[in-house]
Design an enzyme around this catalytic site. Structure first.
Site, mmCIF file in Angstrom:
data_model
loop_
_atom_site.group_PDB
_atom_site.id
_atom_site.type_symbol
_atom_site.label_atom_id
_atom_site.label_comp_id
_atom_site.label_asym_id
_atom_site.label_seq_id
_atom_site.Cartn_x
_atom_site.Cartn_y
_atom_site.Cartn_z
ATOM 1 N N GLU A 110 10.268 16.484 14.650
ATOM 2 C CA GLU A 110 10.701 16.147 13.226
ATOM 3 C C GLU A 110 10.060 17.394 12.241
ATOM 4 O O GLU A 110 8.770 17.420 12.329
ATOM 5 C CB GLU A 110 10.073 14.974 12.729
ATOM 6 C CG GLU A 110 10.785 14.593 11.350
ATOM 7 C CD GLU A 110 10.275 13.128 10.952
ATOM 8 O OE1 GLU A 110 11.520 12.444 10.276
ATOM 9 O OE2 GLU A 110 9.388 12.719 11.387
ATOM 10 N N GLY B 18 7.370 5.549 8.286
ATOM 11 C CA GLY B 18 6.443 6.810 8.410
ATOM 12 C C GLY B 18 6.589 7.427 9.586
ATOM 13 O O GLY B 18 7.829 7.372 10.043
ATOM 14 N N GLU C 134 10.623 2.125 10.120
ATOM 15 C CA GLU C 134 11.407 3.118 10.156
ATOM 16 C C GLU C 134 10.837 4.378 10.312
ATOM 17 O O GLU C 134 10.079 4.662 9.209
ATOM 18 C CB GLU C 134 12.253 2.905 8.687
ATOM 19 C CG GLU C 134 13.089 3.302 8.553
ATOM 20 C CD GLU C 134 13.260 5.090 7.699
ATOM 21 O OE1 GLU C 134 13.333 6.144 8.440
ATOM 22 O OE2 GLU C 134 13.071 5.129 6.319
ATOM 23 N N CYS D 276 13.840 11.375 6.098
ATOM 24 C CA CYS D 276 14.029 10.986 7.652
ATOM 25 C C CYS D 276 15.278 11.547 8.216
ATOM 26 O O CYS D 276 15.124 11.675 9.535
ATOM 27 C CB CYS D 276 13.512 9.460 7.818
ATOM 28 S SG CYS D 276 11.887 9.156 7.126
ATOM 29 N N LYS E 181 0.831 -1.106 0.067
ATOM 30 C CA LYS E 181 -0.089 -0.074 -0.053
ATOM 31 C C LYS E 181 0.821 1.213 -0.063
ATOM 32 O O LYS E 181 1.508 1.554 1.015
ATOM 33 C CB LYS E 181 -1.065 0.020 1.272
ATOM 34 C CG LYS E 181 -1.824 1.186 1.155
ATOM 35 C CD LYS E 181 -2.475 1.636 2.473
ATOM 36 C CE LYS E 181 -1.773 2.747 3.251
ATOM 37 N NZ LYS E 181 -1.849 4.123 2.456
#
Length: 497
Positions: free
Chosen positions: A400, A244, A266, A300, A192
């Site tokens: 983040e 994500g 991750e 990331c 997905k």
């Protein structure tokens, strides 16, 4: 379905017709539900197509197809060298369609063509080639057991049906770095992609079919978070690999408890850049700037908090301001563009709110600091932004950002900076800049992160394990370590008397 046949070239770019189909059991199926998500070009807000929302019935069908394919002669009995040739053929197919894939990635995600071609498409092909080489090397052991009446051998066997859920920042590349090891080790897949950026994943699935991937080995459904939950909660999924946010990662941990499925996560990062007093600013400024602006900071492992030794802070800031201000921003399809838009208006607003919060709390914007208007107003553009006067209490230093923002802080000695760098819920990556090799080793050893880079910001490679500590995730992707994530060790005893 063929995205090329469905599309038409107009002065508005690539326009996809109809509602995206799902690949289930080797067939492209029209979605049952009329629900759809728009694919939007973030550079100008234009409509690219509609993406279906998979229902529970369609996820069930995809999982069932993947389960059946595990034991078919075409896949379950495929010889290792045959599987290697198949993965190599997929890589060849990616390269043969590189121009189309690059353009599609830029339209859908926003990254400049130099990134989509040189990093996303080229990297996707290299991941399939790297793991093709592992197909013939998945060896077990013959341990020396303390018994005379039996011997033991081990094998690495597939985990089973893998649910792969990919993010919107590097949709093609991350799909490849999950698919390649999953298939090299003999698993089957329900994939997905992120609802914001599904187009290159759908095209990749076509390429993989054309390369000869057996029916049911790869199944692709599109949709938002509800579709992802159907996959993570499904009792027929043996493993989930997710890239994500940390918040969604925590939800997946809870959802996986039903059948105790294997997980690779991750998640978020808050990479620190430690600039020592002996760092060669002539060498390092450009590398730091390139990292901050790569894919508009939507990486990331992007450097997003800068600890600069107080003795060189003023010079570092002045040079960073000059180089950051020279970055060319615009539509990624245009020649010479170094930085494109953020992927969506929603994300742009989140980045801007973090910056505005820092400014309200006392930080100063030396460069940038608010969304871009004028000719850029139709897209989700945010300028390269340099912030000074930042403290660890501010969200830009703690959370983040996922945008082209450089929050600058200063420090005085090694013990202080290491304590501050490690005082974070994240532990994905960091960089150290010094001309003293001993200092570089010493600081790298003390940083709590999955990847530490000394005098460089590069580090992603099919052979290099990638993953984090603490809230940055579980497990490693890429390298030999990825093989462990997609295999189980099976021990077989043979009686000798």
């Amino acid at each position: 379905m063929n995205l090329v046949e469905q599309s038409s070239q107009t002065d508005r770019g690539l326009v996809l017709g109809g509602l995206s189909n799902f690949l289930i059991d080797g067939q492209w199926r029209e979605p049952i539900s009329g629900s759809a998500h728009e694919a939007i070009n973030p550079a100008n807000g234009e409509h690219l197509g509609n993406l279906g929302e998979a229902t529970a019935a369609e996820v069930d069908a995809a999982v069932g197809a993947a389960r059946r394919a595990l034991d078919t002669p075409a896949w379950g009995q495929m010889l290792p060298n045959e599987r290697a040739r198949l993965l190599w053929a997929i890589a060849d197919g990616i390269e043969a369609n590189a121009a189309e894939l690059s353009r599609l990635e830029t339209l859908d995600q926003g990254q400049p063509l130099r990134v989509s071609a040189g990093m996303s498409v080229a990297g996707a092909a290299e991941h399939f080639r790297y793991f093709a080489g592992w197909c013939t090397k998945l060896d077990g052991r013959v341990p020396s057991v303390s018994r005379r009446d039996a011997m033991l051998y081990t094998q690495r066997v597939p985990v089973g049906v893998c649910g792969l859920i990919t993010p919107w920042n590097f949709p093609l590349l991350i799909a490849a770095w999950k698919l390649a090891p999953a298939l090299a080790t003999g698993n089957t897949v329900v994939l997905k992609p992120a609802e914001q950026t599904s187009l290159t994943t759908l095209r990749l699935a076509e390429i993989m079919e054309e390369a000869g991937l057996p029916q049911g080995v790869l199944n692709v459904v599109t949709g938002a978070g509800a579709t992802g939950r159907l996959i993570t909660e499904h009792s027929g999924i043996d493993k989930v690999s997710f890239t994500g946010s940390t918040a969604v990662g925590r939800e997946i941990v809870r959802a996986s408890s039903g059948n105790l499925k294997r997980l690779s996560l991750e998640l978020g990062g808050k990479a620190a850049s430690i600039v020592c007093e002996d760092a060669d600013l002539d060498k390092i400024i450009a590398k730091n700037i390139a990292n901050v602006t790569n894919n508009s900071g939507q990486v990331c492992g992007a450097l997003s908090r800068f600890y600069v030794h107080e003795s060189i802070a003023d010079e570092f800031i002045a040079r960073a301001q000059e180089q950051l201000g020279s970055i060319s921003v615009g539509n990624g399809l245009d020649e010479g563009i170094q930085m494109g838009p953020l992927n969506s208006f929603e994300h742009m607003e989140r980045v801007d709110e973090m910056v505005q919060s820092a400014l309200r709390e006392g930080a100063s914007a030396v460069l940038g600091g608010s969304r871009m208007g004028g000719d850029f107003a139709a897209g989700s553009f945010y300028p390269p932004t340099l912030l000074t006067g930042v403290t660890e209490q501010m969200a830009v230093a703690r959370d983040e950002i996922f945008g082209p923002v450089m929050p600058i802080m200063t420090y005085t000695d090694e013990d202080e900076v290491i304590a501050r760098v490690n005082d974070s819920e994240y532990g994905l990556s960091a960089s150290v800049w010094t001309e003293n090799l001993a200092r570089g080793h010493r600081l790298a050893a003390r940083i709590s992160a999955g990847a530490v880079r000394v005098n460089t910001v590069s580090g992603l490679d099919p052979a290099a394990p990638w993953g984090g500590m603490r809230a940055s995730g579980w497990g490693r992707e890429m390298g030999a370590e990825a093989l462990e994530a997609y295999t189980e060790v099976k021990a077989t005893w043979i009686g000798l008397d």
